[in-house]
Design a protein around this motif. Structure first.
Motif, PDB file in Angstrom:
ATOM      1  N   ALA A   1     121.204  52.946  52.423  1.00 51.12           N
ATOM      2  CA  ALA A   1     121.213  51.549  52.003  1.00 51.12           C
ATOM      3  C   ALA A   1     120.158  50.827  52.831  1.00 51.12           C
ATOM      4  O   ALA A   1     119.989  51.112  54.010  1.00 51.12           O
ATOM      5  CB  ALA A   1     122.585  50.927  52.237  1.00 51.12           C
ATOM      6  N   ILE A   2     119.452  49.909  52.196  1.00 45.81           N
ATOM      7  CA  ILE A   2     118.452  49.128  52.925  1.00 45.81           C
ATOM      8  C   ILE A   2     118.732  47.650  52.692  1.00 45.81           C
ATOM      9  O   ILE A   2     119.271  47.261  51.658  1.00 45.81           O
ATOM     10  CB  ILE A   2     117.010  49.470  52.501  1.00 45.81           C
ATOM     11  N   ASP A   3     118.376  46.841  53.672  1.00 50.00           N
ATOM     12  CA  ASP A   3     118.503  45.403  53.523  1.00 50.00           C
ATOM     13  C   ASP A   3     117.422  44.906  52.581  1.00 50.00           C
ATOM     14  O   ASP A   3     116.252  45.299  52.702  1.00 50.00           O
ATOM     15  CB  ASP A   3     118.348  44.700  54.866  1.00 50.00           C
TER      16      ASP A   3
ATOM     17  N   GLU B   1      99.469  40.321  44.798  1.00 52.18           N
ATOM     18  CA  GLU B   1      98.916  41.092  45.914  1.00 52.18           C
ATOM     19  C   GLU B   1      99.844  42.235  46.304  1.00 52.18           C
ATOM     20  O   GLU B   1      99.403  43.351  46.576  1.00 52.18           O
ATOM     21  CB  GLU B   1      98.680  40.173  47.111  1.00 52.18           C
ATOM     22  N   LEU B   2     101.151  41.973  46.305  1.00 51.86           N
ATOM     23  CA  LEU B   2     102.122  43.012  46.651  1.00 51.86           C
ATOM     24  C   LEU B   2     102.032  44.176  45.674  1.00 51.86           C
ATOM     25  O   LEU B   2     101.997  45.337  46.073  1.00 51.86           O
ATOM     26  CB  LEU B   2     103.542  42.435  46.657  1.00 51.86           C
ATOM     27  N   VAL B   3     101.965  43.886  44.393  1.00 47.96           N
ATOM     28  CA  VAL B   3     101.885  44.947  43.386  1.00 47.96           C
ATOM     29  C   VAL B   3     100.587  45.726  43.524  1.00 47.96           C
ATOM     30  O   VAL B   3     100.575  46.960  43.499  1.00 47.96           O
ATOM     31  CB  VAL B   3     102.026  44.368  41.959  1.00 47.96           C
ATOM     32  N   LEU B   4      99.477  45.031  43.695  1.00 45.58           N
ATOM     33  CA  LEU B   4      98.179  45.694  43.778  1.00 45.58           C
ATOM     34  C   LEU B   4      98.037  46.539  45.041  1.00 45.58           C
ATOM     35  O   LEU B   4      97.356  47.569  45.027  1.00 45.58           O
ATOM     36  CB  LEU B   4      97.048  44.663  43.714  1.00 45.58           C
TER      37      LEU B   4
ATOM     38  N   ILE C   1     108.575  57.840  51.180  1.00 46.54           N
ATOM     39  CA  ILE C   1     109.592  57.379  50.229  1.00 46.54           C
ATOM     40  C   ILE C   1     110.328  56.167  50.790  1.00 46.54           C
ATOM     41  O   ILE C   1     110.538  55.171  50.073  1.00 46.54           O
ATOM     42  CB  ILE C   1     110.564  58.522  49.873  1.00 46.54           C
ATOM     43  N   ASN C   2     110.725  56.211  52.059  1.00 49.66           N
ATOM     44  CA  ASN C   2     111.438  55.078  52.657  1.00 49.66           C
ATOM     45  C   ASN C   2     110.571  53.826  52.699  1.00 49.66           C
ATOM     46  O   ASN C   2     111.049  52.722  52.459  1.00 49.66           O
ATOM     47  CB  ASN C   2     111.952  55.433  54.052  1.00 49.66           C
ATOM     48  N   LYS C   3     109.285  54.013  53.005  1.00 49.85           N
ATOM     49  CA  LYS C   3     108.375  52.870  53.020  1.00 49.85           C
ATOM     50  C   LYS C   3     108.259  52.279  51.613  1.00 49.85           C
ATOM     51  O   LYS C   3     108.289  51.062  51.432  1.00 49.85           O
ATOM     52  CB  LYS C   3     106.997  53.297  53.529  1.00 49.85           C
ATOM     53  N   LEU C   4     108.187  53.143  50.615  1.00 52.22           N
ATOM     54  CA  LEU C   4     108.123  52.666  49.229  1.00 52.22           C
ATOM     55  C   LEU C   4     109.415  51.965  48.816  1.00 52.22           C
ATOM     56  O   LEU C   4     109.377  50.972  48.083  1.00 52.22           O
ATOM     57  CB  LEU C   4     107.815  53.819  48.271  1.00 52.22           C
TER      58      LEU C   4
ATOM     59  N   GLY D   1     100.401  50.823  46.546  1.00 50.74           N
ATOM     60  CA  GLY D   1      99.980  52.184  46.846  1.00 50.74           C
ATOM     61  C   GLY D   1      99.387  52.312  48.235  1.00 50.74           C
ATOM     62  O   GLY D   1      99.665  53.264  48.962  1.00 50.74           O
ATOM     63  N   ILE D   2      98.619  51.312  48.641  1.00 54.72           N
ATOM     64  CA  ILE D   2      97.984  51.343  49.955  1.00 54.72           C
ATOM     65  C   ILE D   2      99.032  51.169  51.048  1.00 54.72           C
ATOM     66  O   ILE D   2      99.090  51.933  52.002  1.00 54.72           O
ATOM     67  CB  ILE D   2      96.918  50.231  50.066  1.00 54.72           C
ATOM     68  N   SER D   3      99.892  50.172  50.900  1.00 56.47           N
ATOM     69  CA  SER D   3     100.897  49.879  51.923  1.00 56.47           C
ATOM     70  C   SER D   3     101.947  50.971  52.022  1.00 56.47           C
ATOM     71  O   SER D   3     102.428  51.280  53.107  1.00 56.47           O
ATOM     72  CB  SER D   3     101.595  48.560  51.611  1.00 56.47           C
TER      73      SER D   3
END
Length: 152
Positions: free
Chosen positions: A75-77, A91-94, A128-131, A97-99
């Motif tokens: 579970a993540i906050d 900007e978040l969507v674009l 995966i967790n970062k995504l 992949g980089i982030s």
């Protein structure tokens, strides 16, 4: 920790324990709440609704984490997004992949030799967790935008 122990510790570690929590949960007697979370009692059980309310009151999510662990989940906050800015959302969507790292590149590298090592699995889990976090932020921002426009 299993879910039964997690429920027990959530109640007993809370300041005032069952005496403080029972009335807030709508349970008439602290003794009943103690029985519901007692791992040695088979006659009383905490309901899902009570467990959810208990976590909300205590801000203690050991029950949720134990349940997730039992099923190999996490579970993540969700992030708090106070306002909607279309440029921030775009900007978040674009930059997703980089982030978030390039999951395809990590997967390709992991599969080059036809086997997956523990280190490669850990690397993939990190991506995966970062995504997950980025997608949760995106989801919250999208909903914040909808709610903001509906109020206007």
């Amino acid at each position: 920790m299993n879910i039964i122990d997690a429920a027990y510790h959530t109640v007993h570690d809370y300041p005032g324990g069952a005496n403080a929590l029972a009335p807030r949960l709508g349970i008439k007697s602290p003794a009943v709440l103690n029985s519901k979370v007692n791992p040695n009692t088979d006659t009383h059980h905490i309901t899902l609704a009570e467990a959810s309310k208990l976590m909300g009151i205590t801000n203690d999510y050991r029950i949720l984490h134990a349940l997730n662990a039992e099923h190999g989940k996490v579970a993540i906050d969700l992030p708090q997004i106070p306002e909607c800015r279309d440029t921030a959302l775009t900007e978040l969507v674009l930059n997703m992949g980089i982030s978030g790292g390039d999951i395809q590149s990590v997967f390709k590298e992991m599969m080059l030799d036809g086997r997956i090592t523990r280190g490669e699995a850990v690397d993939m889990s990190r991506v995966i967790n970062k995504l997950h976090k980025i997608l949760a932020e995106l989801d919250a921002k999208v909903h914040a935008c909808v709610e903001g426009k509906e109020k206007a």
